[in-house]
Design a protein around this motif. Structure first.
Motif, PDB file in Angstrom:
ATOM      1  N   GLU A 382      18.992 -23.419 -24.504  1.00 34.45           N
ATOM      2  CA  GLU A 382      17.950 -22.639 -25.153  1.00 34.45           C
ATOM      3  C   GLU A 382      18.110 -21.154 -24.841  1.00 34.45           C
ATOM      4  N   MET A 383      18.446 -20.843 -23.590  1.00 32.19           N
ATOM      5  CA  MET A 383      18.672 -19.455 -23.217  1.00 32.19           C
ATOM      6  C   MET A 383      19.896 -18.887 -23.939  1.00 32.19           C
ATOM      7  N   ARG A 385      21.002 -19.825 -26.809  1.00 33.08           N
ATOM      8  CA  ARG A 385      20.621 -19.604 -28.210  1.00 33.08           C
ATOM      9  C   ARG A 385      19.817 -18.315 -28.362  1.00 33.08           C
ATOM     10  N   LYS A 386      18.884 -18.097 -27.406  1.00 35.02           N
ATOM     11  CA  LYS A 386      18.065 -16.884 -27.480  1.00 35.02           C
ATOM     12  C   LYS A 386      18.911 -15.629 -27.300  1.00 35.02           C
ATOM     13  N   HIS A 389      20.866 -14.982 -30.335  1.00 37.37           N
ATOM     14  CA  HIS A 389      20.006 -14.447 -31.389  1.00 37.37           C
ATOM     15  C   HIS A 389      19.678 -12.978 -31.130  1.00 37.37           C
ATOM     16  N   GLN A 390      19.361 -12.636 -29.866  1.00 38.03           N
ATOM     17  CA  GLN A 390      19.029 -11.253 -29.531  1.00 38.03           C
ATOM     18  C   GLN A 390      20.219 -10.322 -29.736  1.00 38.03           C
ATOM     19  N   ASP A 398      13.428  -8.989 -36.683  1.00 41.69           N
ATOM     20  CA  ASP A 398      14.155 -10.260 -36.636  1.00 41.69           C
ATOM     21  C   ASP A 398      15.207 -10.370 -37.738  1.00 41.69           C
TER      22      ASP A 398
END
Length: 806
Positions: A382-383, A385-386, A389-390, A398
Motif C-alpha cells: 500500500e505504501m 502504491r501511494k 502515485h505521489q 490528483d
C-alpha cells in the motif's frame, strides 16, 4: 537447575576475578614501593655528590685564602687587570715602586679569587664568595639568605647549605664561617676584627642543573626498568588469568549450552516482528509465535498440531502445498527451501493477504522440522502504491504531474510512430481569483476545474497539471483535426464552468496551444512550440485555440522569444551578465578635481557577447526586466565598493530602470538594501527612466522617484523628446537630468527640426533648473554645437565607447 548453574558459573568467575585482581594489586604495590625507594636513593646520591663538590670548592677557596693571608702582603704590578684598590687605601705601603721603576700595588685574597673566577672560570671551577655583616667592599654585602646564614654562625653553627633558585636556575648554596687569621687583620683590623673570631663567611653557589639532569635521567632509566618488569608480571598474570578463565568458561558452556539455546529460541520467537511458523513432515503446526498470532488472527493454542494447509493457506493454493509435501516424503527434498518469494496467505477472518515467505529445514532431530518466516506485505504494498502515485501525480488536483507528463511524451517519441498531438493550456483571469479571494480559493478552483477537464478529455488522453494554472493534454494517435475537437470541447466546458466562493461567483477562460507531434521533435522543442502557441492565443484575445505551424512567422517569432526567455533566465542563474560603462563628460565643468561620470551598461555573455538590443525586448515582454535591473544595481554597487578610489572620484553613475521595475513596489527597498550593504552614498547613483515608461506609469514613477530622492538618489529622464506630451509632464517628475533623445542629436546638422528640438529641450530644462545630457554625440562638430547651445553633458562614441569595467 538453570538458576543453580548460572549462579555457580558466576561464583566461579567472581572468585577467579578477585584472585587475579589481588595478585595484580600486590605486584603493583610492591613495584610502587620499590620505585619510591629507588627514586629517593637516586635523589640522595645526587645531593651527596653536589654537597661534596660544593665543599671541595669551598675548601679550595679557603686553602687559597689561607695561603695568601699567610704571606702577609702580596704585590702585583699595576695594570688594566688590577688597579690600586681604593678599599685598601688605609693600609700603609699599599703602593710601591721597584728599583727598576715598576709600580706595584697590594692585592688581597678576595680579589685574587674573584679575578681567578673572572678570567679562568673554565679551569678554576666554582668560585666562593666572601661576605660579612660589615663588608669592606659594598659588593660583598650579604643577600637575605647569606644574612640568615651569618646569624646562624653567630649562634655556633659551622655550616649552612640549602637548595634555592638564583636568576631562575636551581643552585646548592653552601656557606661556612670565616675565622679571623693574623693575615686578615692587615685589611680588616680597623673594623674591629678579633683574631680567632668570626669576621664573615665564605659561600659557594653550585649550579644544580647538571646534577638534576643526571638524577632525572637515572630515575627515568630505573623507573623504565621497573615499569617493564611490572608490565611483564601483569602480562603473566593476564595470560594465566585468561587460560584459567577459558578453562572455566568451557566447563560452564558445556553445562549451560542447552539451556541458553532454548531460552534464545523462545526469546527470538516472542520478540520477532516477522511471523515464525514451524511444521513437521506431515504439515502439522509445531510453533506459532506472537507475530503470527497478530498477523493471522489465530491464538497459538488454536493452531498447534493443526494442518497448515487447512488453517493458513487459501483454498485455491492448498493442493499445490500438499503436492509439495508429498514430494518431500518421497524424495526427501523441498524445492522451496532457501528461496524468498511472495505468496497469498489466509486470515482467520477468511480474506487473503500477501506475504513474503522464506523456508528453512532443521534435520537435528529424528524427523525434519520446517520453519517458515513470513512478513505481511499489505502495508508495504500500500505504501509503495501511494509513493508511486505521489511521484507521478499532482498533490493538489490528483492529475498527472509534469514529470510523469514528460515521461509519457518521451516514451511516445521513443517507441511509437503515427500522429499525436499535445495541448498546452493556460487559464485566463485565474490571478483575479487569487487576488480577490486568496490562494485557498484559487486552490479549490483548480481542484474543481481539474475534474471538469478530466471529464472532458478522452479516456486515452493524458491530462496533467504542469504548474500553477497551466495544464497539458497528450493525445495519442490523434490527428490535428481530432485534437482540435477535443480542445474546442475543453473551451466550452471551461466557459460553462462557474466557481462559487463565499458570496462571489467567478468564471475563467482558457488559452490553448495545439502542437502536432510528428516524431522527429524533442520534448523541449514540442513544449517550446506549445508554449509559444498558447501565448499567441492569449495575445489574440484569450480563451481561444492557436494551432502551431512552423511556417507561421508570428509563432516562430514567439517561439524565438520563448527561447530568449530561457537564455535570459539561464544568464541570471549562471551569472553570465556583464557590466560595461560609457563616460559622460561635462561641457562646462563646475566640480573641481576632474570627477568621473558614466552610465552602467549591461551585456549578456551567451554564445556571443550580446548587447541589450538583442535581449531587452523579450525580457520586457515576459517580465524579466525587474530581475535584470536588480542584478545591475547589486553588481554595480558591489563593484564600486570594491574600488574605493574610483568611488571617491565619482560624481554620479547612471543605472537604467525599465517600466516593469518602476511598477515593482518592492524595488525601492531592494535599492536601499543594496546601497546600505555596500556603503555606497546615495548621491553617487543616478537612476535613468525612459520618458515613455515614466509617463505611462506617472503616479507610480513619481512615488518611487520622490521616495528615493528624499534619501539622496538622483534621477534622469532618458530619451526625452521621443515620447508624448513631454513638456507637459516635466513639472510632475522631480528629475535632476534630461537626457535628450539621441535621434535628435545625431541629425541636428542635417535636420533643422532636430536642431530646434535640441535647443528647445535644453532651454526648457534650464528654466526648470534641470541639467541636460545629450546622447549619440558621434563627432566633434556635434559636441561643439551642443556646447554653444549650453548643453551641460555629452555622451557618445565621439566622447568614449562602452568599455568593460576595469
Amino acid at each position: 537447575m538453570r538458576m543453580t548453574q548460572t549462579g555457580l558459573g558466576e561464583v566461579g568467575k567472581n572468585s577467579l576475578n578477585r584472585s587475579a585482581l589481588l595478585l595484580a594489586l600486590i605486584w603493583t604495590l610492591g613495584f610502587l614501593a620499590l620505585g619510591f625507594w629507588e627514586t629517593a636513593k637516586i635523589r640522595g646520591n645526587a645531593l651527596a655528590l653536589a654537597t661534596a663538590e660544593a665543599r671541595a670548592n669551598f675548601f679550595k677557596d679557603s686553602a687559597f685564602r689561607l695561603w695568601a693571608t699567610g704571606h702577609g702582603r702580596i704585590y702585583v704590578p699595576v695594570s688594566a687587570m688590577h688597579q690600586p684598590d681604593p678599599y685598601m687605601a688605609h693600609i700603609p705601603e699599599r703602593d710601591l715602586t721597584s728599583p727598576s721603576g715598576l709600580r706595584l700595588t697590594l692585592i688581597n685574597p678576595a680579589t685574587m679569587v674573584r679575578q681567578m673566577d673572572e678570567h679562568f672560570s673554565s679551569l678554576y671551577g666554582v668560585a666562593g664568595r666572601i661576605t660579612s655583616l660589615h663588608p669592606l667592599r659594598p659588593d660583598n654585602a650579604p643577600d637575605a639568605w647569606e644574612r640568615r646564614a651569618l646569624a646562624r654562625f653567630e649562634q655556633g653553627e659551622e655550616e649552612v647549605f640549602e637548595f634555592s633558585d638564583m636568576e631562575g636556575k636551581p643552585h646548592l648554596r653552601l656557606m661556612r664561617p670565616l675565622k679571623v687569621e693574623p693575615g686578615c687583620l692587615l685589611c680588616h683590623g680597623h673594623q674591629g676584627w678579633i683574631l680567632g673570631g668570626i669576621g664573615g663567611a665564605v659561600g659557594v653557589a653550585l649550579p644544580m642543573a647538571g646534577y638534576l639532569a643526571i638524577q632525572q635521567e637515572t630515575s627515568r632509566r630505573v623507573l623504565g626498568i621497573f615499569a617493564t618488569l611490572w608490565l611483564l608480571g601483569i602480562l603473566v598474570i593476564i595470560v594465566r588469568y585468561r587460560q584459567m578463565a577459558k578453562q572455566q568458561e568451557a566447563q560452564y558452556q558445556i553445562v549451560t549450552r542447552l539451556t541458553r539455546s532454548e531460552a534464545r529460541k523462545a526469546s527470538i520467537l516472542d520478540a520477532a516482528l516477522d511471523c515464525i511458523i514451524s511444521i513437521d513432515g506431515a504439515g502439522r503446526i509445531q510453533e506459532f509465535n506472537p507475530a503470527a498470532e497478530r498477523v493471522f488472527g489465530y491464538r497459538r493454542a488454536e493452531v498447534m498440531g493443526c494442518d497448515l494447509a487447512e488453517m493458513l493457506i487459501p483454498e485455491d493454493k492448498r493442493e499445490r502445498h500438499r503436492e509439495g509435501m508429498r514430494r518431500l516424503q518421497q524424495e526427501g527434498a523441498l524445492s522451496a527451501l532457501g528461496q524468498r518469494f511472495e505468496v497469498s496467505a489466509l486470515h482467520a477472518a477468511g480474506h487473503s493477504f500477501p506475504v513474503e515467505l522464506f523456508i528453512t529445514q532443521d534435520d537435528l532431530g529424528p524427523d525434519p522440522i520446517f520453519t517458515a518466516f513470513l512478513r505481511d506485505l499489505t502495508s508495504a504494498q500500500e505504501m509503495e502504491r501511494k509513493l508511486s502515485h505521489q511521484a507521478s501525480h499532482d498533490a493538489l488536483t490528483d492529475l498527472f504531474n509534469r514529470r510523469e507528463f514528460e515521461r509519457r511524451v518521451q516514451r511516445l517519441l521513443d517507441e511509437t510512430q503515427g500522429e499525436h498531438c499535445l495541448l498546452y493550456m493556460d487559464l485566463d483571469q485565474f490571478k483575479l481569483v487569487n487576488d480577490t479571494s486568496g490562494h485557498v480559493a484559487g486552490d479549490e478552483l483548480l481542484r474543481q476545474l481539474s475534474q471538469v477537464l478530466k471529464n472532458t478529455v478522452r479516456l486515452s488522453d493524458t491530462l496533467a497539471r504542469l504548474g500553477g494554472d497551466e495544464f497539458g493534454v497528450l493525445l495519442e494517435y490523434c490527428t490535428p483535426r481530432a485534437a482540435q475537437r477535443v480542445a474546442e470541447a475543453v473551451l466550452k466546458a471551461v466557459e460553462s464552468f462557474h466557481f462559487f466562493w463565499e458570496d462571489r461567483r467567478y468564471t475563467v477562460g482558457i488559452s490553448i496551444g495545439l502542437v502536432p507531434i510528428r516524431g522527429s521533435e524533442t520534448f523541449t522543442e514540442i513544449m517550446s512550440a506549445a508554449d509559444a502557441a498558447c501565448y499567441a492565443a492569449k495575445e489574440h484575445g484569450r480563451n481561444r485555440i492557436q494551432i502551431y505551424s512552423p511556417n507561421d512567422r508570428e509563432l516562430a517569432r514567439r517561439r524565438e522569444e520563448m527561447d530568449w526567455v530561457e537564455r535570459i533566465k539561464r544568464g541570471l542563474e549562471e551569472n553570465r551578465f556583464l557590466l560595461y560603462r560609457q563616460a559622460i563628460v561635462a561641457l562646462k565643468e563646475e566640480v573641481p578635481g576632474k570627477p568621473l561620470r558614466y552610465e552602467f551598461l549591461v551585456r549578456l555573455q551567451d554564445r556571443d557577447l550580446l548587447t541589450p538590443g538583442a535581449f531587452l525586448a523579450p525580457a520586457e515582454r515576459y517580465g524579466l526586466m525587474p530581475a535584470i535591473d536588480r542584478w545591475v544595481v547589486r553588481n554595480a554597487c558591489a563593484w564600486l565598493a570594491a574600488h574605493p578610489d574610483e568611488l571617491s572620484l565619482l560624481d554620479f553613475a547612471s543605472i537604467n530602470l525599465s517600466g516593469h521595475t518602476l511598477c515593482d513596489e518592492n524595488f525601492g527597498d531592494c535599492v536601499i538594501r543594496a546601497l546600505d550593504s555596500f556603503a555606497i552614498p546615495p548621491e553617487k547613483i543616478c537612476f535613468e527612466i525612459t520618458e515613455t515608461a515614466a509617463v505611462s506609469n506617472l503616479q507610480v514613477a513619481s512615488r518611487l522617484i520622490g521616495r528615493l530622492k528624499r534619501l539622496g538618489y538622483r534621477f534622469a529622464l532618458d530619451d526625452f523628446g521621443s515620447g508624448m506630451a513631454s513638456f507637459g509632464y516635466l513639472k510632475n517628475l522631480p528629475v535632476d537630468f534630461l537626457k535628450i533623445d539621441g535621434t535628435f542629436v545625431r541629425d541636428m546638422f542635417n535636420d533643422p527640426i532636430d536642431l530646434a528640438m535640441v535647443r528647445s529641450i535644453n532651454d526648457i530644462a534650464q528654466v526648470l533648473g534641470k541639467r541636460t545630457i545629450a546622447e549619440f554625440v558621434e563627432s566633434e562638430a556635434i559636441k561643439d554645437e551642443l556646447q554653444k547651445l549650453g548643453v551641460d553633458f555629452v555622451q557618445g562614441f565621439a566622447i568614449s565607447r562602452p568599455e568593460p569595467l576595469p
